[in-house]
Scaffold this motif. Structure first.
Motif, mmCIF file in Angstrom:
data_model
loop_
_atom_site.group_PDB
_atom_site.id
_atom_site.type_symbol
_atom_site.label_atom_id
_atom_site.label_comp_id
_atom_site.label_asym_id
_atom_site.label_seq_id
_atom_site.Cartn_x
_atom_site.Cartn_y
_atom_site.Cartn_z
ATOM 1 N N GLN A 170 0.870 -1.180 0.000
ATOM 2 C CA GLN A 170 0.000 0.000 0.000
ATOM 3 C C GLN A 170 0.904 1.227 0.000
ATOM 4 N N SER A 171 0.831 2.005 -1.070
ATOM 5 C CA SER A 171 1.821 3.066 -1.277
ATOM 6 C C SER A 171 1.692 4.175 -0.254
ATOM 7 N N VAL A 172 2.840 4.759 0.072
ATOM 8 C CA VAL A 172 2.863 5.962 0.904
ATOM 9 C C VAL A 172 2.242 7.106 0.111
ATOM 10 N N VAL A 173 2.615 7.155 -1.150
ATOM 11 C CA VAL A 173 2.080 8.154 -2.077
ATOM 12 C C VAL A 173 1.819 7.438 -3.391
ATOM 13 N N ALA A 174 0.680 7.724 -4.011
ATOM 14 C CA ALA A 174 0.429 7.167 -5.349
ATOM 15 C C ALA A 174 -0.291 8.219 -6.174
ATOM 16 N N VAL A 175 0.162 8.396 -7.390
ATOM 17 C CA VAL A 175 -0.469 9.391 -8.277
ATOM 18 C C VAL A 175 -0.653 8.763 -9.652
ATOM 19 N N PRO A 176 -1.665 9.226 -10.390
ATOM 20 C CA PRO A 176 -1.846 8.711 -11.751
ATOM 21 C C PRO A 176 -0.589 8.974 -12.574
ATOM 22 N N ALA A 177 -0.236 8.001 -13.374
ATOM 23 C CA ALA A 177 0.975 8.144 -14.189
ATOM 24 C C ALA A 177 0.803 9.322 -15.141
ATOM 25 N N ALA A 178 1.740 10.258 -15.069
ATOM 26 C CA ALA A 178 1.645 11.461 -15.904
ATOM 27 C C ALA A 178 2.986 12.160 -15.910
ATOM 28 N N TYR A 179 3.120 13.127 -16.759
ATOM 29 C CA TYR A 179 4.314 13.976 -16.700
ATOM 30 C C TYR A 179 3.903 15.413 -16.936
ATOM 31 N N HIS A 180 4.785 16.300 -16.528
ATOM 32 C CA HIS A 180 4.486 17.721 -16.667
ATOM 33 C C HIS A 180 5.272 18.293 -17.825
ATOM 34 N N THR A 181 4.568 18.953 -18.707
ATOM 35 C CA THR A 181 5.256 19.596 -19.819
ATOM 36 C C THR A 181 5.935 20.856 -19.309
ATOM 37 N N ALA A 182 6.697 21.466 -20.185
ATOM 38 C CA ALA A 182 7.395 22.702 -19.826
ATOM 39 C C ALA A 182 6.386 23.768 -19.408
ATOM 40 N N PRO A 220 12.831 14.756 -23.271
ATOM 41 C CA PRO A 220 13.803 15.097 -22.226
ATOM 42 C C PRO A 220 13.154 14.975 -20.850
ATOM 43 N N LYS A 221 13.980 14.853 -19.838
ATOM 44 C CA LYS A 221 13.454 14.710 -18.481
ATOM 45 C C LYS A 221 12.632 15.944 -18.113
ATOM 46 N N PRO A 222 11.373 15.740 -17.747
ATOM 47 C CA PRO A 222 10.549 16.901 -17.371
ATOM 48 C C PRO A 222 11.155 17.614 -16.178
ATOM 49 N N TYR A 223 11.031 18.891 -16.166
ATOM 50 C CA TYR A 223 11.628 19.676 -15.092
ATOM 51 C C TYR A 223 10.904 19.417 -13.771
ATOM 52 N N GLN A 224 9.594 19.290 -13.849
ATOM 53 C CA GLN A 224 8.776 19.091 -12.655
ATOM 54 C C GLN A 224 8.574 17.593 -12.421
ATOM 55 N N PRO A 225 8.959 17.065 -11.263
ATOM 56 C CA PRO A 225 8.747 15.631 -11.044
ATOM 57 C C PRO A 225 7.269 15.293 -10.848
ATOM 58 N N LEU A 226 6.944 14.026 -11.109
ATOM 59 C CA LEU A 226 5.572 13.569 -10.892
ATOM 60 C C LEU A 226 5.298 13.466 -9.384
ATOM 61 N N ILE A 227 6.280 12.930 -8.668
ATOM 62 C CA ILE A 227 6.153 12.819 -7.204
ATOM 63 C C ILE A 227 7.371 13.504 -6.600
ATOM 64 N N SER A 228 7.144 14.355 -5.642
ATOM 65 C CA SER A 228 8.250 14.920 -4.876
ATOM 66 C C SER A 228 7.873 14.749 -3.408
ATOM 67 N N LEU A 229 8.562 13.849 -2.757
ATOM 68 C CA LEU A 229 8.134 13.416 -1.421
ATOM 69 C C LEU A 229 9.241 13.678 -0.415
ATOM 70 N N SER A 230 8.861 14.313 0.689
ATOM 71 C CA SER A 230 9.818 14.496 1.782
ATOM 72 C C SER A 230 9.856 13.211 2.594
ATOM 73 N N ILE A 231 10.986 12.582 2.617
ATOM 74 C CA ILE A 231 11.061 11.315 3.327
ATOM 75 C C ILE A 231 12.509 11.051 3.730
ATOM 76 N N ASP A 232 12.699 10.505 4.894
ATOM 77 C CA ASP A 232 14.039 10.124 5.335
ATOM 78 C C ASP A 232 14.169 8.618 5.157
ATOM 79 N N LEU A 233 15.049 8.227 4.283
ATOM 80 C CA LEU A 233 15.174 6.804 3.974
ATOM 81 C C LEU A 233 16.158 6.098 4.916
ATOM 82 N N LEU A 234 16.789 6.867 5.821
ATOM 83 C CA LEU A 234 17.786 6.259 6.704
ATOM 84 C C LEU A 234 17.224 5.070 7.497
#
Ligand SMILES: *[C@@H]1O[C@H](CO)[C@@H](O)[C@H](O)[C@H]1NC(C)=O
Ligand SMILES: *[C@@H]1O[C@H](CO)[C@@H](O)[C@H](O)[C@H]1NC(C)=O
Ligand SMILES: *[C@@H]1O[C@H](CO)[C@@H](O)[C@H](O)[C@H]1NC(C)=O
Ligand SMILES: *[C@@H]1O[C@H](CO)[C@@H](O)[C@H](O)[C@H]1NC(C)=O
Ligand SMILES: *[C@@H]1O[C@H](CO)[C@@H](O)[C@H](O)[C@H]1NC(C)=O
Ligand SMILES: *[C@@H]1O[C@H](CO)[C@@H](O)[C@H](O)[C@H]1NC(C)=O
Ligand SMILES: *[C@@H]1O[C@H](CO)[C@@H](O)[C@H](O)[C@H]1NC(C)=O
Ligand SMILES: *[C@@H]1O[C@H](CO)[C@@H](O)[C@H](O)[C@H]1NC(C)=O
Length: 668
Positions: A170-182, A220-234
């Motif tokens: 069960q995802s911490v975050v899940a979003v519909p697959a998409a990308y952001h254009t310029a 090219p890699k979209p400038y805006q990520p689809l998911i940007s999550l604050s998380i500590d992976l330590l």
């Protein structure tokens, strides 16, 4: 060397090699053709013959795993401020479904050990199972690319989504697959679309930010990520972790592929070379229950072949045309104004198609053409086999002639030279040339006397302009009925002026080389070879006879007998029977005074001695009635200078009915 020093060496070697392996924190696979040794695969995973990493096939309830064989140092010494290392990975995935709806998805995984055991297929994606799902001791991090609408217990989102999984499916975050254009527009990416999809996963351990970005292949890699999550992976990462992929099928199936992959514990993984990536094999879609599918696919593939062949054909034709239309410009050609690009003329005449030929004269064929950008119809004279020698001077002259503007000359619009061909572009004259009206018996329209008289005046004005009114004296050199062109209102216009000069440039001055047309060449021209305004007047005199009599300057009455028009008219005049020469097609419908004037003027102009002839300006005065041509004029004809005797000199005939002067025998 004692034992302890040997063991010290061994330890340092061991330490060194551990350090080396720890330093290997970056890898790049543009395709997996030679990567079998570097990967630990289990379940349905394999590398296809062309180097695509296939995690599952489309059998039901499959699980596949592929991990980079070496573990990665993910957590440094715990005493530093941000002990977890950053990492970055990019890969291209491709999910291909042949039957039913696809499933169930794949994931990028960071796991503490391999092989992953105690896992389930289906919506667990081969990552977890009902037993360990959600257990913090899993130390499992995954980015899932989930294609199934999980309607049962583990719902994190409707189908086609990207999610971050920590120890739990069960995802911490899940979003519909998409990308952001310029422009920051949110564009859906269909994970089951069958097309390759690029993915980037970046974790910055100092900022504790995880970014997930996807995009269709080749973007090219979209400038805006689809998911940007604050998380500590330590807390999730152990010191060493394995990185790789997991995928599973369930009741729904798909092929899950990875085409290329790079990873780094630096902030940015090496870029993939997209053009080098292998593509997944494509199965022929044929359902065994219907042969229509087979027929369809055969039809489709033959259609594709046909289109391809057609495409090749068109491309080769296009290339051939480009070659045909290309021109080899010499530097000087750019100096002169009114140069037309060859390809415009080539296109305008449909490739100098025979169907566009208006006529062919002594200098070459004349084509009807259309200049698209000018939306204008033109006549294009194509003069072949010009010797390069004289062409430059000729074009220099043409450029100045091109500036002539007179309503009784055919406007020269421009020129083009290509190899041996010289192309001259003129205004298009819809009514063609005068000779077809005069001599073509099939032609229904007959010119009335008024029309003929008007045309003769027009041409006289045109010649005055050439001889006297233009900034320099221009001798036409080829006045004749086929060079008299008629515009839409049947105004006479003189064509081809100056063209004869082309044949005089570059010639050897010691060989006499007369340019003109048999029947129109004045006696002095045939002797001296020097064209003057007087020789134009002589030719104009012959033109007057042609129009009045409706006969060609030289007519063949029998295989060995020719009638020379000028001799015949002179004879009739001497015998006082001048009116017998009049064109019977006029049916006596003519102005008697004008007719007499034209015939007498013809005799006046065609006198043997050039000095005895009038100038073209005088001719216009007579035709306009400003001057009266006295009845007392004695025309000077010397038999010796008559056309029949001009047999000593070779000349170039630009007339189709050109004949050797030596074969001329006396007509009537
Ligand atoms: C894969 O393994 C081969 C042979 O062990 C090695 O030479 C190569 O560097 C490895 N490639 C990567 C990306 O680690
Ligand atoms: C899929 O992979 C499994 C395991 O390797 C194999 O048993 C099965 O035959 C494969 N199915 C297809 C359709 O290739
Ligand atoms: C899809 O077709 C393959 C054979 O091509 C078969 O093995 C698999 O079971 C099928 N899957 C479904 C969901 O029908
Ligand atoms: C979590 O997993 C560990 C080790 O596999 C196990 O000992 C523990 O009981 C599990 N905890 C739960 C709540 O299932
Ligand atoms: C993209 O659009 C979909 C619906 O159009 C929306 O649900 C989703 O939240 C959007 N995603 C982002 C990152 O804005
Ligand atoms: C994540 O994305 C944000 C923009 O939303 C960017 O400012 C940041 O640098 C990114 N971080 C990484 C690790 O890529
Ligand atoms: C990336 O890692 C390599 C060693 O693997 C190191 O030499 C390099 O400086 C690192 N680059 C960055 C930007 O951290
Ligand atoms: C990877 O490509 C991006 C553009 O997509 C470029 O900005 C970046 O510098 C490249 N990175 C490397 C290591 O070549």
């Amino acid at each position: 060397m004692n034992n302890s020093s040997v063991s010290l060496v061994c330890y340092s070697l061991l330490f060194f090699s551990i350090c080396l392996s720890a330093l290997a924190t970056e890898f790049l696979f543009n395709g997996f053709r030679d990567a079998a040794k570097n990967l630990s695969m289990d379940g349905a995973a394999l590398i296809t013959s062309n180097g695509v990493l296939q995690i599952t096939n489309d059998s039901m309830r499959q699980i596949g795993h592929a991990f980079f064989s070496s573990r990665m140092l993910m957590v440094k010494d715990e005493s530093v401020s941000s002990p977890a290392l950053s990492f970055s990975t990019t890969f291209v995935l491709d999910i291909i479904t042949y039957n039913g709806s696809g499933g169930t998805g794949m994931a990028f995984v960071i796991a503490p050990f391999i092989p992953l055991s105690r896992v389930e297929s289906g919506q667990f994606l081969g990552l977890l199972s009902t037993q360990n799902n959600g257990n913090v001791s899993n130390h499992l991090f995954a980015i899932e690319f989930d294609t199934v609408d999980n309607t049962r217990k583990y719902i994190d989102f409707p189908d086609n989504h990207v999610g971050v999984d920590i120890n739990d499916i069960q995802s911490v975050v899940a979003v519909p697959a998409a990308y952001h254009t310029a422009e920051l527009k949110n564009v859906t990416v269909n994970l089951l679309g069958g097309e390759p999809i690029q993915a980037w996963i970046d974790y910055n351990s100092a900022a504790k930010v995880l970014n997930v970005t996807i995009a269709p292949f080749m973007l090219p890699k979209p400038y805006q990520p689809l998911i940007s999550l604050s998380i500590d992976l330590l807390p999730i990462f152990k010191e060493y972790m394995y990185v790789g992929f997991s995928a599973a099928t369930g009741k729904f199936t798909s092929y899950h592929y990875v085409l290329g992959w790079s990873f780094s514990t630096n902030e940015s993984a090496p870029n993939l070379t997209l053009s080098e990536l292998p593509l997944p094999p494509r199965k022929k879609v044929n359902s065994p229950t219907s042969r229509i599918g087979t027929v369809k696919s055969v039809l489709v593939s033959s259609l594709i072949t046909l289109v391809f062949v057609l495409f090749l054909f068109l491309v080769s034709k296009y290339l051939r045309n480009q070659r045909k239309q290309s021109e080899n410009l010499e530097d000087w050609e750019l100096e002169y104004p009114n140069r037309f690009p060859y390809k415009d003329l080539y296109r305008g005449t449909k490739g100098f198609n025979e169907t566009e030929v208006l006529g062919s004269g002594g200098f070459g064929k004349v084509y009807k053409g259309t200049l698209w950008h000018a939306k204008k119809q033109v006549a294009i004279k194509k003069i072949s086999n010009t010797s390069n020698q004289g062409v430059r001077e000729f074009i220099a002259e043409l450029s100045s002639l091109g500036q002539m503007r007179h309503r009784n000359i055919v406007q020269l619009l421009g020129w083009c030279k290509r190899n041996e061909d010289l192309l001259l572009v003129y205004d298009y004259m819809p009514n063609g040339s005068l000779d077809t009206f005069l001599f073509d018996d099939n032609r229904s329209t007959n010119l009335s006397w008024n029309q003929r008289f008007k045309i003769l005046k027009d041409i006289a004005f045109g010649l005055v302009y050439l001889h006297e009114d233009w900034e320099q004296v221009v001798v036409h050199r080829d006045v004749k009925s086929s060079n008299v062109l008629l515009d839409a209102e049947l105004n006479g216009r003189l064509g081809d002026f100056g063209l004869a000069r082309l044949y005089e440039h570059g010639k050897n001055p010691h060989t006499t080389h007369i340019v003109g047309t048999v029947g129109y060449i004045s006696p002095e021209l045939s002797h001296t070879g020097k064209a003057t305004t007087g020789s134009d007047v002589f030719a104009y005199g012959i033109l007057l006879f042609e129009v009045a009599c409706g006969r060609r300057p030289i007519e063949h009455t029998a295989p060995s007998t020719q009638v020379v028009l000028i001799d015949w008219v002179r004879e009739c005049h001497t015998m006082n029977k001048l009116l017998t020469v009049i064109d019977p097609r006029l049916n006596e419908n003519y102005d008697k005074e004008e007719m007499e004037l034209v015939l007498k003027l013809g005799l006046f102009c065609s006198q043997s001695i050039p000095e005895a002839r009038p100038t073209m300006r005088q001719v216009t005065n007579y035709l306009n009635g400003n001057d009266i041509l006295s009845d007392d004029v004695v025309f000077v004809f010397s038999k010796e200078n008559s056309l029949r005797l001009n047999s000593q000199l070779p000349y170039t005939s630009s007339s189709k009915d050109g004949m050797s002067s030596t074969s001329l025998s006396q007509g009537r």
